[in-house]
Design a protein around this motif. Structure first.
Motif, PDB file in Angstrom:
ATOM      1  N   ALA A  61      43.280  82.842  62.986  1.00 25.97           N
ATOM      2  CA  ALA A  61      42.185  82.149  62.622  1.00 25.97           C
ATOM      3  C   ALA A  61      42.601  81.778  61.312  1.00 25.97           C
ATOM      4  CB  ALA A  61      40.853  82.376  63.367  1.00 25.97           C
ATOM      5  N   VAL A  62      42.368  80.294  59.854  1.00 27.54           N
ATOM      6  CA  VAL A  62      42.068  80.477  58.736  1.00 27.54           C
ATOM      7  C   VAL A  62      40.924  79.600  58.473  1.00 27.54           C
ATOM      8  CG1 VAL A  62      44.096  79.621  57.343  1.00 27.54           C
ATOM      9  CG2 VAL A  62      44.864  79.990  59.081  1.00 27.54           C
ATOM     10  N   ASP A  63      40.357  80.510  57.592  1.00 31.99           N
ATOM     11  CA  ASP A  63      39.539  79.763  56.645  1.00 31.99           C
ATOM     12  C   ASP A  63      39.938  79.551  55.843  1.00 31.99           C
ATOM     13  OD1 ASP A  63      36.942  79.382  58.657  1.00 31.99           O
ATOM     14  OD2 ASP A  63      36.988  81.382  58.383  1.00 31.99           O
ATOM     15  N   VAL A  64      39.649  78.030  55.235  1.00 28.35           N
ATOM     16  CA  VAL A  64      40.360  77.550  53.747  1.00 28.35           C
ATOM     17  C   VAL A  64      39.368  78.139  52.611  1.00 28.35           C
ATOM     18  CG1 VAL A  64      41.937  76.155  52.410  1.00 28.35           C
ATOM     19  CG2 VAL A  64      42.208  76.521  54.650  1.00 28.35           C
ATOM     20  N   VAL A  65      39.485  77.995  51.932  1.00 22.26           N
ATOM     21  CA  VAL A  65      38.607  78.174  50.257  1.00 22.26           C
ATOM     22  C   VAL A  65      38.722  77.348  49.314  1.00 22.26           C
ATOM     23  CG1 VAL A  65      36.977  79.688  49.041  1.00 22.26           C
ATOM     24  CG2 VAL A  65      36.872  79.557  50.830  1.00 22.26           C
ATOM     25  N   LEU A  66      37.995  76.341  49.324  1.00 26.82           N
ATOM     26  CA  LEU A  66      38.628  75.819  48.121  1.00 26.82           C
ATOM     27  C   LEU A  66      38.139  75.675  46.743  1.00 26.82           C
ATOM     28  CD1 LEU A  66      39.457  72.149  50.480  1.00 26.82           C
ATOM     29  CD2 LEU A  66      41.048  73.433  49.435  1.00 26.82           C
ATOM     30  N   THR A  67      38.630  76.296  45.858  1.00 20.87           N
ATOM     31  CA  THR A  67      37.605  76.100  44.476  1.00 20.87           C
ATOM     32  C   THR A  67      37.748  75.048  43.802  1.00 20.87           C
ATOM     33  OG1 THR A  67      39.961  76.190  42.446  1.00 20.87           O
ATOM     34  CG2 THR A  67      39.115  78.076  43.450  1.00 20.87           C
ATOM     35  N   SER A  68      36.400  74.518  43.222  1.00 21.36           N
ATOM     36  CA  SER A  68      36.639  72.936  42.491  1.00 21.36           C
ATOM     37  C   SER A  68      37.867  72.289  41.860  1.00 21.36           C
ATOM     38  CB  SER A  68      35.383  73.534  41.477  1.00 21.36           C
ATOM     39  OG  SER A  68      35.876  73.687  40.649  1.00 21.36           O
ATOM     40  N   ALA A  69      38.155  73.242  41.416  1.00 20.54           N
ATOM     41  CA  ALA A  69      39.600  72.274  40.957  1.00 20.54           C
ATOM     42  C   ALA A  69      41.130  71.495  41.956  1.00 20.54           C
ATOM     43  CB  ALA A  69      40.324  73.562  39.561  1.00 20.54           C
ATOM     44  N   ALA A  70      40.657  72.558  42.655  1.00 18.21           N
ATOM     45  CA  ALA A  70      41.649  72.615  44.106  1.00 18.21           C
ATOM     46  C   ALA A  70      42.005  71.454  44.687  1.00 18.21           C
ATOM     47  CB  ALA A  70      42.030  73.659  45.208  1.00 18.21           C
ATOM     48  N   ARG A  71      40.348  70.849  44.429  1.00 20.53           N
ATOM     49  CA  ARG A  71      39.791  69.745  45.379  1.00 20.53           C
ATOM     50  C   ARG A  71      40.131  68.537  44.615  1.00 20.53           C
ATOM     51  NH1 ARG A  71      33.459  70.232  45.646  1.00 20.53           N
ATOM     52  NH2 ARG A  71      34.014  71.761  44.854  1.00 20.53           N
ATOM     53  N   ARG A  72      40.803  69.190  43.203  1.00 20.11           N
ATOM     54  CA  ARG A  72      41.558  67.591  42.419  1.00 20.11           C
ATOM     55  C   ARG A  72      42.216  67.310  43.035  1.00 20.11           C
ATOM     56  NH1 ARG A  72      37.541  67.348  38.065  1.00 20.11           N
ATOM     57  NH2 ARG A  72      38.869  65.568  37.346  1.00 20.11           N
ATOM     58  N   PHE A  73      43.590  68.070  43.519  1.00 21.84           N
ATOM     59  CA  PHE A  73      44.638  68.468  44.063  1.00 21.84           C
ATOM     60  C   PHE A  73      44.532  68.153  45.934  1.00 21.84           C
ATOM     61  CE2 PHE A  73      45.556  70.689  40.085  1.00 21.84           C
ATOM     62  CZ  PHE A  73      46.120  70.147  39.418  1.00 21.84           C
ATOM     63  N   VAL A  74      44.080  68.689  46.663  1.00 16.76           N
ATOM     64  CA  VAL A  74      44.192  68.652  47.586  1.00 16.76           C
ATOM     65  C   VAL A  74      43.192  68.406  48.248  1.00 16.76           C
ATOM     66  CG1 VAL A  74      46.642  69.619  47.664  1.00 16.76           C
ATOM     67  CG2 VAL A  74      44.659  70.728  47.616  1.00 16.76           C
ATOM     68  N   ALA A  75      43.014  67.398  49.304  1.00 20.39           N
ATOM     69  CA  ALA A  75      41.246  66.798  50.148  1.00 20.39           C
ATOM     70  C   ALA A  75      41.004  67.928  51.571  1.00 20.39           C
ATOM     71  CB  ALA A  75      42.078  65.638  50.559  1.00 20.39           C
ATOM     72  N   PRO A  76      40.288  68.169  50.609  1.00 18.36           N
ATOM     73  CA  PRO A  76      39.877  69.322  51.833  1.00 18.36           C
ATOM     74  C   PRO A  76      40.427  68.853  53.573  1.00 18.36           C
ATOM     75  CG  PRO A  76      37.824  69.152  51.019  1.00 18.36           C
ATOM     76  CD  PRO A  76      38.923  67.811  50.445  1.00 18.36           C
ATOM     77  N   LEU A  77      40.322  67.937  53.750  1.00 15.84           N
ATOM     78  CA  LEU A  77      40.335  66.856  55.044  1.00 15.84           C
ATOM     79  C   LEU A  77      41.916  67.242  55.451  1.00 15.84           C
ATOM     80  CD1 LEU A  77      39.410  65.425  57.415  1.00 15.84           C
ATOM     81  CD2 LEU A  77      39.979  63.394  56.215  1.00 15.84           C
ATOM     82  N   ALA A  78      43.161  67.391  54.577  1.00 11.62           N
ATOM     83  CA  ALA A  78      44.179  67.878  54.811  1.00 11.62           C
ATOM     84  C   ALA A  78      44.019  69.275  55.617  1.00 11.62           C
ATOM     85  CB  ALA A  78      45.064  68.060  53.037  1.00 11.62           C
ATOM     86  N   PHE A  79      43.402  70.540  55.310  1.00 15.98           N
ATOM     87  CA  PHE A  79      43.433  71.412  55.606  1.00 15.98           C
ATOM     88  C   PHE A  79      42.533  71.030  56.758  1.00 15.98           C
ATOM     89  CE2 PHE A  79      44.419  72.352  50.792  1.00 15.98           C
ATOM     90  CZ  PHE A  79      45.313  73.241  50.900  1.00 15.98           C
TER      91      PHE A  79
END
Ligand code: C5P
Length: 433
Positions: A61-79
């Motif tokens: 069970a994978v919970d992804v935590v994105l930093t604010s900088a990560a959201r500039r590279f990849v969209a939360p929706l992809a995860f």
């Protein structure tokens, strides 16, 4: 690691999903584990989607935590698309007041990939100014981190100092970085994020409940040998090395220090495994003799050529000079497994393989006794779905006390897992096949 997670089921081969699938096999040892995947803002973040996908397909069970900088590279929706769970991004979201504590406390592993230079600095000083930082400080789970950055940033003394701190931190496991092509226009060098498969395996090793293989030294032989006939030709066999590769990977995932002595075969090596590449039976013998005295477990999965040409030519034999036929005198190779059995530590466990076209199990029982194995794995020759070259195998495991366990057709990785269940049982002093 949280006690009470469904560890028991996770260790049973085939507890979920299709056991005959290829590379991705739900179950061992990721099944039912809770992984927090922290993604930082680097271009390698696109590869973290693969990490999230593969961990999920393996049953975590994978919970992804994105930093604010990560959201500039990849969209939360992809995860969300690959994990089926909405990524978490905001420490200060309404309703999320205690989210970081719950995530950190319940995690079996926190994996940070990519771990940027800035993340390393933040983590090394225990900063908790964002959701990922707070999760880490609220967690006592193992941390797997995969640094990724430009090679100049990786070489910087401050980065090196932060890395050294994290490397020395209890329960922290670094994967990479690898050397290779960096971001566009930056050439190549050290700093590239490790391959997603290596990160997934490092998480698997971190979440596997400590068994008796933790700290054990395991030696695996694998693949065919090539016995030279002349400068360009050899006598070999159809072994692919897939079974040995699966064995080495399984032993590493279960916590062992693994040496894989392998003849030519599958190119890639399992992550974390020390690989010694050899060609001939004599080379393999030397490599095995060097390592076997320290081994707690030796698994002889190699298809060692029983004979070699007595006098291989230094040049290439030419058709014109052969006169229509060639006779080659062959001499016997040493029996590596039998010799190893005499060199092992007193309580070490030795496992052999038997590949036969007829009377498989009876012949395997004979070899077990003759070569001094504790266990032997009988697998059929000539079947399209088992033995040489196949991704699956159908084996019977025999022990020196006379017990036999016939397993159904399963992926070679799952067979390897079963073999180490039997090995661990013997190391613990029990006998169960
Ligand atoms: O006699 P056979 O070759 O079928 O025995 C198979 C077992 O012995 C395997 O575990 C194989 O790795 C090992 N072996 C060996 N050295 C040889 C021949 C076989 O270690 N020369």
């Amino acid at each position: 690691m949280s006690p009470g997670s469904p560890a028991e089921d996770a260790r049973e081969p085939g507890a979920a999903g299709d056991r005959l699938a290829g590379a991705l096999e739900p179950g061992l040892p990721w099944l039912g584990r809770r992984v927090v995947l922290g993604v930082c803002g680097g271009i390698a973040a696109y590869k973290s989607i693969q990490v999230a996908r593969d961990l999920t397909l393996h049953g975590a069970a994978v919970d992804v935590v994105l930093t604010s900088a990560a959201r500039r590279f990849v969209a939360p929706l992809a995860f969300e698309g690959v994990t089926g769970r909405g990524p978490l991004i905001d420490l200060f979201a309404v309703g999320g007041a205690a989210l970081h504590v719950a995530l950190g406390r319940d995690a079996d592993c926190v994996c940070v990939a990519p771990a940027t230079a800035d993340f390393l600095a933040r983590s090394a000083s225990g900063r908790a100014g964002d959701l990922l930082g707070t999760v880490l400080t609220a967690s006592d789970a193992p941390v797997v981190f995969a640094p990724a950055m430009n090679d100049r940033m990786f070489a910087h003394p401050r980065t090196r100092a932060n890395l050294a701190l994290l490397d020395a931190a209890p329960g922290h496991y670094r994967v990479g970085p690898a050397t290779g092509r960096l971001a566009a226009g930056e050439g190549s060098g050290p700093g590239r994020m490790a391959d997603p498969s290596a990160i997934v395996d490092a998480v698997g090793r971190a979440v596997h409940p400590c068994g008796t293989l933790s700290g054990a030294r395991v030696l695996v032989t694998s693949g065919p040998t090539r016995e030279p006939l002349d400068a360009v030709r050899f006598v070999g066999n159809r072994s692919s090395g897939k079974m040995g590769y699966a064995l080495a990977r399984a032993a590493w995932l279960r916590g062992a220090e693994v040496t894989l002595v392998t003849g030519p075969g599958v190119e890639a090596a399992p992550f974390g495994v020390d690989v010694v590449r050899v060609e001939t039976a004599l080379d393999m013998r030397d490599a095995v003799v060097e390592a076997v005295g320290d081994a707690d477990v030796a698994v002889h999965a190699a298809a060692v050529g029983d004979f070699r040409p007595a006098s291989p030519r230094k040049d290439k034999l030419k058709r014109e000079s052969a006169g229509g036929e060639v006779a080659v005198r062959m001499v016997e190779n040493p029996d590596i497994a039998a010799e190893s059995a005499t060199r092992m530590k007193p309580n070490a466990v030795s496992v052999g393989f038997a590949l036969e076209t007829t009377d498989l199990v009876e012949r395997a029982a004979g070899k077990l006794a003759a070569k001094g194995f504790d266990l032997i794995v009988a697998n059929p020759a000539g079947a399209p779905d088992a033995g040489f070259e196949a991704d699956t195998n159908r084996v019977t495991i025999l022990d020196r006390e006379g017990r036999r366990k016939a397993l159904p057709l399963m992926a070679k990785f799952t067979v390897a897992w079963e073999i180490f269940n039997a090995v661990e049982e013997r190391l613990r002093g029990g006998v169960r096949v």
